[in-house]
Design a protein around this motif. Structure first.
Motif, short mmCIF file in Angstrom:
data_model
loop_
_atom_site.label_atom_id
_atom_site.label_comp_id
_atom_site.label_asym_id
_atom_site.label_seq_id
_atom_site.Cartn_x
_atom_site.Cartn_y
_atom_site.Cartn_z
N GLY A 1 41.33 43.31 29.26
CA GLY A 1 42.32 42.26 29.11
C GLY A 1 43.55 42.46 29.96
N LYS A 2 43.44 43.25 31.02
CA LYS A 2 44.58 43.54 31.86
C LYS A 2 44.76 42.46 32.92
N LEU A 3 46.02 42.07 33.17
CA LEU A 3 46.33 41.12 34.23
C LEU A 3 46.29 41.87 35.56
N LEU A 4 45.39 41.46 36.46
CA LEU A 4 45.23 42.15 37.74
C LEU A 4 46.05 41.49 38.84
N ARG A 5 46.09 40.19 38.88
CA ARG A 5 46.80 39.50 39.97
C ARG A 5 47.44 38.22 39.43
N THR A 6 48.58 37.92 40.00
CA THR A 6 49.20 36.61 39.81
C THR A 6 49.47 36.05 41.20
N SER B 1 46.04 42.65 46.57
CA SER B 1 46.62 41.52 47.30
C SER B 1 45.58 40.41 47.40
N CYS B 2 46.04 39.27 47.87
CA CYS B 2 45.15 38.10 48.02
C CYS B 2 45.55 37.35 49.27
N ASP B 3 44.56 37.14 50.16
CA ASP B 3 44.78 36.36 51.39
C ASP B 3 44.20 34.96 51.18
N LEU C 1 40.11 32.27 48.92
CA LEU C 1 40.91 33.39 48.41
C LEU C 1 40.13 34.68 48.62
N THR C 2 40.70 35.59 49.39
CA THR C 2 40.08 36.88 49.65
C THR C 2 40.89 37.96 48.95
N PHE C 3 40.25 38.68 48.05
CA PHE C 3 40.93 39.70 47.25
C PHE C 3 40.76 41.08 47.92
N ARG C 4 41.86 41.75 48.06
CA ARG C 4 41.84 43.07 48.71
C ARG C 4 42.56 44.08 47.81
N ARG C 5 42.18 45.36 47.99
CA ARG C 5 42.87 46.45 47.28
C ARG C 5 43.02 47.61 48.25
N PRO D 1 32.24 39.27 45.00
CA PRO D 1 33.33 39.41 44.02
C PRO D 1 34.71 39.42 44.64
N THR D 2 34.79 39.62 45.96
CA THR D 2 36.09 39.63 46.63
C THR D 2 36.45 38.26 47.21
N LEU D 3 35.64 37.27 46.95
CA LEU D 3 35.84 35.97 47.58
C LEU D 3 35.78 34.88 46.52
#
Length: 1401
Positions: free
Chosen positions: A205-210, A255-257, A245-249, A230-232
């Motif tokens: 239940g953790k918020l990962l990105r806003t 982050s999100c591009d 939306l591309t998710f990166r760590r 899962p990154t797209l």
């Protein structure tokens, strides 16, 4: 925007919802206690209820929504309202359609009670807001209007696992507008109404990105979707744009591009759907492209996100309603032994399917599949398996559709679900509503976030509940029908499963045989249940018809499915013993077997059932049905003697034959039995009954079948018995005696058949002989039968000539065959010839001749001496035989003698001659011989039928017409022939060659003698006689009426009048002579008097018609020469009758005289007529009493005609005045220009004070400079200013831009009033302050000419012409008043009436 939560309340009811503003709630007034520590959502939802009652969905009006803000409104459904949006209040419900049970209940719609209860509790107790979005994968996630995401498990408890977010973020981000779970159920994406996106870890239940900068601010998130990567992910906002939306760590930092895939400025996208492969197809080669389907308001796009961005397909919509919602759905479907994804998309009522394949070269190939057309507006589209779709229409009707057959399997009503709509997000109300009208219109019915499909299940979100849908397995679908006791539909559905033709099948595994065995066992259970239920529900007491009707709806179904399943043991050993307990059921069961037995679906019955069948059909009198059943059944297990006796007693001969044949292999006994009945009656010559005829025909057919190797009444004889049966039948037929009677003729069986129907028996033998060419034994039987036939029939007076002739015709046909083996004594044919041509026996003459003709036609002629045959035929008057022989020798002229001598065929001679002369197969010499023979017998032919002979002359003997006429000696016969010959005809032979005047004059001469009543009609229709000769002929025979017609045609009117007057005088003399015979004679001959009066009236009408036709071209004196002698003759005859006692005749003559006076008054003045009457000696004595009736009659006629003339004149004047007044009112009406500028140059028509300009204003109000119109070439011809006809350039352009020539011919193109206005200061003497000056209107030369012609027309004798022109003028708009003129001058006579022109300073 929305008010605070405590000032808004949502009041809902079952029928309608209205948003009402209420005042703020005062805590003290309502005694609401203070709460120090508010409870958490988890603590509230985990509380144990005091009563463990099952969950019941609360009514909308019970739900407390005091603490809900306005954003919660976007979760209401059609059954309530939508988002507080008034547009949804106007939606009307449709009545619920009853479910079609053809496929049973296909879809299971279940309420998620746990989730529904927790949604309601969260909204009520912790202010979570109403649900707005739902999605499903391994868990079910529900978004709310206050920004919370509730995650539930899919187990039976449906427990709340996570509550993501809080009211603070909800107040900042707004309602959740979109949800998405990735493929491994580890991440949740939430899109918000104010444009933010959050990502949550579903494990903890953790918020990962806003994400707040993925797309332009001020737009709501409509869709957010994970891809297989899962990154797209992709998202779609209310501006119509799509972003990747591309998710990166990196280094622990998430982050999100964002990359724009499609800009809303190019067309707003309102639906996106990435291709997500199920676990079994994760390695499919097409997944490497990461395909994404996008639906804009105008088209569909399919793009690939990997390895590089690429557009693979664009597909525009067909025409649809702008408010229709685009839908997209992917599904992997097996097609042609390969599994490939299919994209289903729709907008409106048509679903399109696109098959997407990867080619070997690495490109994507899109193939269009068959469309699906529905009669509804689709608002949701989801696949539930690879062949079935679930659709929701705008009336919240859910439809389950099979893709391959395009059949709607089931329809459900979702109205009670209260479906959630996403209208507020599409209108982006949370961010100010800055969306296009088109997108807002589509959003009215958008419910993308309310239905989500995953792994064969679809979850559906309502305002207070959540439902889940899945396909029922095959047993459930059958059991649903069984619960309703709908056994017939249950069996029908089970049979579809058995045959593999059912739709949306779930739960059947294994190969085909295994599946059929499982379904067969289920159907057996249903059949047993059906039988038990039918017996229980049968009314114990009541009408037999009601009980029969009850079982007739059940038992045929049981029998049918038992036979389909090949379960005869179930039918006879389990169902029948149970049904026997009820006598009505037993009877219906036995009767229902007939159709299956006759159709060969049931060929074997057990012994008990066969006995019951015989007994029931016999007791019920259904003997025909019993016979139909017996001949289709296996009868080896029956009591033969009993069954045969029953069938024989009831005349079931087909059944008797079948039992002997099939049960005992006995083919002779049935014939013996039938012969024993019919033989004595036939041989004794007694009249046969209908039953005897049927029996005899059956016997003939049975013998034919046995000899041909076929079984009777159907099937074939076993091959090993065919030859044996043939020999047995032959041996039976040639028996010398039957053995049953002591005194009988030899060969009784053959004699019986010959006497019954000789021709049919011989036909049976003929068909049999054709099949026995290679059977030596059969050939011996053939010869033996022929010998017996000759022995029996020749020289036997019991047989008619037709029967004997039929025998020899049969023998002749057999002998004529190339492989003939029969031997017949040739002398027998001569003997038959003598018998048929016996001149001493006149009985059956036609029959004998026909038999001999048939014998000759089959080739028997070669066996006769032709000279002897000629001699015998002529002696016997066999003219058809003579014709046959003459035709063989090409002596066609002799055939004419045969026809003339044959009284029965005389009238056929004309057709024969016509055919012979017309056909090309005859030589010229043969045709000439026929012509000569016709000319020799012309008198007889004409007397036989003059009309047909005349047709022959026209076709073939036109050149021999004079010899033909000279051969006819009888004048009356000649008259009839010429009448037929010269009558008017149609076609190519209409008598055009027969225009000789002599012929018509000859016919005229004969007509005067034999048919004078037809004379006048002939003279009127024929034009080929000479006038002078015709006059001489008619005068010769004193045909005065015909002579008068000819004289009038010649121009001698007075001669014609004299002839008709002479006829009238003769008729009048006959009346006066009759009147002088005394009263007794008049009474005796009253009928004869009426006939003579009729003749006088006819003659008088002829004279009056003659005078009427010719008085127009005579002057007054010449008219008097015609009418006064006629009047004198009528008055003279009236004088002679006045003194006699025949009052009836006198009255009739007075009426005729008055008729003459009335007709005269139209051509001769009344004073002249009265003077002529008074000059008569009878009326000149001073007493006017006798002529009072004549005078009063003339005055009455004058008064009537005068009144008629005055009334007509008044009506014409009134109509003319009305038309001209309206015309003047229309053309003198002032014109009001619509603009103050020219419609061509667009400049004001008053440009300079010192330059005079002419302005033309049309009746439509458009002004123009005259110079501009000239430059536009709008006139019809520039010959002169007076002749120029202008047209309004603007009006003519708006009517299609026709050219000047086309517009000149249209009545609407001419202006009703054309006004010329001068912009200069022409009126110098006018007052300085006056703006408009009226000038006097004057007519030009053309207008004066038109007006003069109008006045001349009014003064003329015809007043209707002006009315017709006025009426024509009223129907046209903007047209001038057209005056009739000579051809070519109509346009020049256009009357132009215009109001005074206007001057402007």
């Amino acid at each position: 925007m929305s008010q605070s939560p405590d000032t808004r309340s949502l009041l809902s009811a079952s029928s309608q919802l209205n948003l009402i503003e209420v005042e703020s709630i005062d805590d003290k007034e309502f005694d609401i206690p203070q709460v120090d520590t508010p409870p958490t959502l988890e603590s509230i939802l985990s509380q144990v209820e005091e009563e463990e009652d099952p969950f019941v969905l609360e009514d909308t009006c019970i739900l407390n929504t005091d603490n809900m803000d306005a954003q919660s409104c976007d979760t209401s459904s059609l059954a309530s309202s939508d988002s507080g949006d008034p547009a949804h209040l106007k939606r009307k419900r449709r009545p619920v359609d009853p479910n079609s049970t053809v496929h049973g209940s296909v879809l299971r719609l279940s309420l998620l009670k746990g989730i529904s209860a927790q949604i309601v509790a969260a909204a009520d107790k912790v202010d979570a807001g109403l649900p707005t979005a739902i999605t499903m994968a391994g868990v079910i996630a529900v978004g709310t209007s206050h920004g919370l995401a509730l995650v539930f498990g899919k187990d039976t408890n449906q427990a709340l696992r996570l509550c993501l977010g809080n009211k603070t973020t909800g107040a900042e981000f707004g309602a959740i507008s979109a949800l998405s779970i990735n493929h491994d159920c580890s991440r949740l994406l939430c899109g918000f109404a104010k444009g933010q996106i959050t990502m949550w870890d579903l494990a903890n239940g953790k918020l990962l990105r806003t994400i707040t900068d993925a797309h332009p601010p001020g737009t709501a998130i409509l869709h957010v979707k994970f891809t297989d990567d899962p990154t797209l992910a992709v998202c779609n906002d209310s501006g119509g744009s799509v972003f990747e939306l591309t998710f990166r760590r990196v280094m622990g930092m998430r982050s999100c591009d964002s990359r724009c895939l499609f800009s809303g400025s190019k067309g707003e996208v309102c639906c996106i759907e990435p291709l997500r492969a199920p676990p079994d197809f994760r390695d499919h080669p097409i997944t490497c492209y990461s395909l994404l389907a996008m639906a804009s308001l105008t088209k569909i796009l399919v793009i690939g996100l990997k390895p590089t961005l690429n557009v693979w397909m664009t597909f525009p919509y067909s025409k649809s309603d702008p408010s229709s919602v685009p839908q997209l759905a992917w599904q992997f479907v097996p097609v042609q032994k390969m599994v490939n994804p299919i994209l289903a998309f729709c907008k409106g009522d048509t679903v399109h399917f696109l098959l997407v394949k990867k080619e070997e070269v690495g490109t994507i190939h899109v193939i269009k599949q068959r469309q699906l057309h529905l009669s509804c507006d689709i608002i949701s589209l989801n696949w539930i398996n690879s062949s079935t779709l679930v659709l929701v229409d705008s009336h919240e009707k859910l439809q389950v559709v099979d893709r391959s057959s395009q059949e709607v399997l089931e329809t459900l009503d979702l109205e009670q679900v209260q479906l959630v709509y996403n209208s507020r997000h599409f209108k982006s109300l949370a961010t100010g509503g800055n969306v296009s009208q088109a997108l807002a219109l589509v959003g009215e019915k958008a419910c993308y976030q309310s239905l989500s499909s995953y792994a064969g299940q679809i979850v559906c979100l309502g305002t207070k509940s959540a439902h889940i849908m899945s396909l029922r397995n095959w047993k459930e679908r059958i059991d649903c029908l069984l619960k309703l006791e709908d056994f017939v539909e249950a069996l029908s559905l089970a049979w579809l499963f058995h045959e593999g033709s059912a739709k949306a099948v779930v739960g059947l595994h294994g190969d085909s045989q295994k599946r059929k065995a499982v379904i067969s066992d289920k159907m057996v259970e249903i059949l047993l249940q059906f039988a038990e239920c039918a017996l229980k529900k049968c009314p114990e007491h009541g009408k037999i018809q009601v009980m029969e009707q009850h079982f007739q709806e059940v038992i045929p179904v049981l029998v049918d499915y038992c036979l389909l399943l090949q379960k005869a043991d179930l039918l006879f050993n389990q169902l029948y013993p149970r049904l026997v307990e009820n006598m009505i059921a037993k009877g219906v069961f036995l009767e229902s077997l007939e159709s299956y037995i006759v159709a060969n679906r049931l060929c074997h019955l057990t012994t008990p059932i066969m006995k019951d069948l015989l007994a029931h059909y016999h007791d019920s009198g259904m003997m025909d049905s019993l016979e139909r059943c017996i001949v289709h059944l296996d009868v080896t297990n029956l009591d033969m003697q009993q069954v045969v006796q029953v069938c024989w007693n009831n005349q079931l001969y087909d059944a008797v034959i079948y039992i002997f044949n099939r049960g005992m292999n006995d083919y002779i006994t049935p014939m013996e039995k039938l012969f024993s009945v019919i033989g004595p009656r036939v041989r004794e010559g007694r009249s046969l009954t209908d039953e005897d005829v049927v029996m005899g025909n059956k016997l003939l057919v049975y013998i034919s079948c046995c000899l041909a190797g076929r079984a009777y009444p159907l099937g074939d004889i076993p091959e090993d018995l065919v030859v044996q049966v043939k020999h047995q039948v032959f041996e039976f037929l040639i028996r010398l005696h039957s053995g049953n009677a002591s005194h009988e003729d030899v060969f009784p069986f053959i004699q019986t058949l010959l006497h019954f129907d000789t021709r049919e028996f011989l036909n049976v033998l003929a068909m049999t002989f054709d099949d026995f060419q290679n059977d030596k034994q059969a050939l011996e039987y053939q010869q033996r039968i022929v010998d017996i036939l000759l022995q029996i029939m020749v020289d036997n007076p019991d047989f008619t000539p037709s029967q004997v002739g039929g025998l020899f015709t049969f023998l002749a046909r057999q002998l004529a065959k190339p492989n003939n083996t029969l031997f017949v004594n040739r002398n027998l044919f001569d003997q038959v010839l003598e018998f048929l041509c016996c001149p001493d026996d006149d009985s059956r003459h036609t029959e004998r001749q026909q038999v001999l003709l048939e014998l000759l036609q089959v080739g028997g002629v070669v066996q006769f001496n032709e000279e002897r045959l000629f001699t015998l035929a002529e002696k016997a008057n066999y003219y058809q035989i003579c014709e046959f022989l003459y035709e063989k020798k090409h002596m066609y002229d002799r055939i004419i003698d045969c026809y003339l001598r044959d009284s029965l065929r005389k009238l056929e001679i004309f057709s024969y001659i016509h055919n012979l002369m017309s056909m090309p197969g005859y030589t010229c010499e043969e045709k000439q011989q026929v012509k000569n023979k016709v000319l020799q017998n012309i008198q007889e032919l004409v007397s036989l039928d003059p009309s047909k002979q005349a047709d022959l002359v026209l076709w073939h003997f036109a050149d021999e017409l004079q010899p033909i006429i000279s051969e006819i000696k009888d004048d009356r016969l000649l008259f009839t022939f010429l009448s037929c010959l010269l009558e008017p005809r149609e076609g190519s032979h209409s008598g055009s060659t027969l225009v000789q005047s002599e012929l018509h004059e000859l016919l005229l001469n004969l007509m005067c003698q034999f048919a004078p009543e037809k004379l006048l009609n002939f003279l009127q229709t024929s034009q080929h006689y000479r006038l002078e000769e015709a006059i001489q002929i008619t005068k010769k025979y004193h045909c005065n009426e015909a002579t008068a017609y000819l004289l009038e045609k010649k121009g001698d009117i007075h001669g014609a009048f004299a002839g008709l007057l002479q006829t009238l005088k003769e008729s009048l003399c006959a009346i006066t002579a009759e009147s002088g015979g005394g009263v007794d004679r008049q009474n005796e001959e009253e009928t004869d008097s009426d006939v003579k009066l009729t003749r006088v009236n006819y003659s008088l009408n002829n004279i009056i018609s003659l005078c009427h036709r010719n008085c127009q071209k005579f002057d007054q004196d010449q008219r008097k020469d015609l009418w006064f002698p006629l009047l004198d003759s009528m008055m003279a005859s009236q004088r002679e009758v006045i003194g006699l006692s025949s009052k009836h005749t006198s009255e009739k003559l007075k009426e005729m005289t008055l008729k003459v006076l009335n007709c005269m008054s139209s051509f001769i003045s009344i004073p002249a007529i009265i003077q002529q009457i008074l000059q008569d000696p009878v009326y000149g004595r001073g007493k006017l009493a006798e002529i009072q009736g004549l005078i009063l009659g003339m005055l009455d006629t004058f008064t009537y005609e005068q009144t008629l003339l005055e009334t007509t004149t008044s009506l014409l004047n009134h109509d003319l005045h009305w038309s001209l007044a309206h015309l003047r009112s229309a053309v003198t009406k002032g014109l009001h220009p619509r603009q103050d500028y020219c419609n061509i140059c667009l400049q004001q028509y008053k440009r300079r004070q010192d330059l005079a300009e002419e302005i033309i204003v049309f009746s439509c109000g458009h002004p123009y400079h005259m110079q501009c119109l000239q430059q536009k070439d709008c006139g019809r011809g520039a010959a002169s200013e007076l002749q120029q006809q202008w047209r309004c350039h603007k009006c003519s352009s708006s009517r299609g831009g026709r050219g000047p020539a086309a517009e000149a011919n249209r009545s609407r193109s001419a202006s009703l009033a054309q006004t010329r206005v001068a912009s200069g200061l022409h009126d110098r003497g006018a007052e300085p302050n006056r703006k408009k000056v009226f000038a006097a209107t004057t007519l030009d030369v053309q207008q004066e000419l038109s007006w003069d012609q109008l006045r001349n027309l009014y003064r003329g004798p015809s007043r209707l012409s002006i009315l017709s022109e006025v009426s024509n003028c009223q129907s046209s708009e903007k047209t001038g008043f057209l005056i009739p003129a000579q051809a070519g001058t109509a346009e020049n006579l256009l009357l132009k009436l215009s109001p005074p022109p206007l001057f402007e300073e």
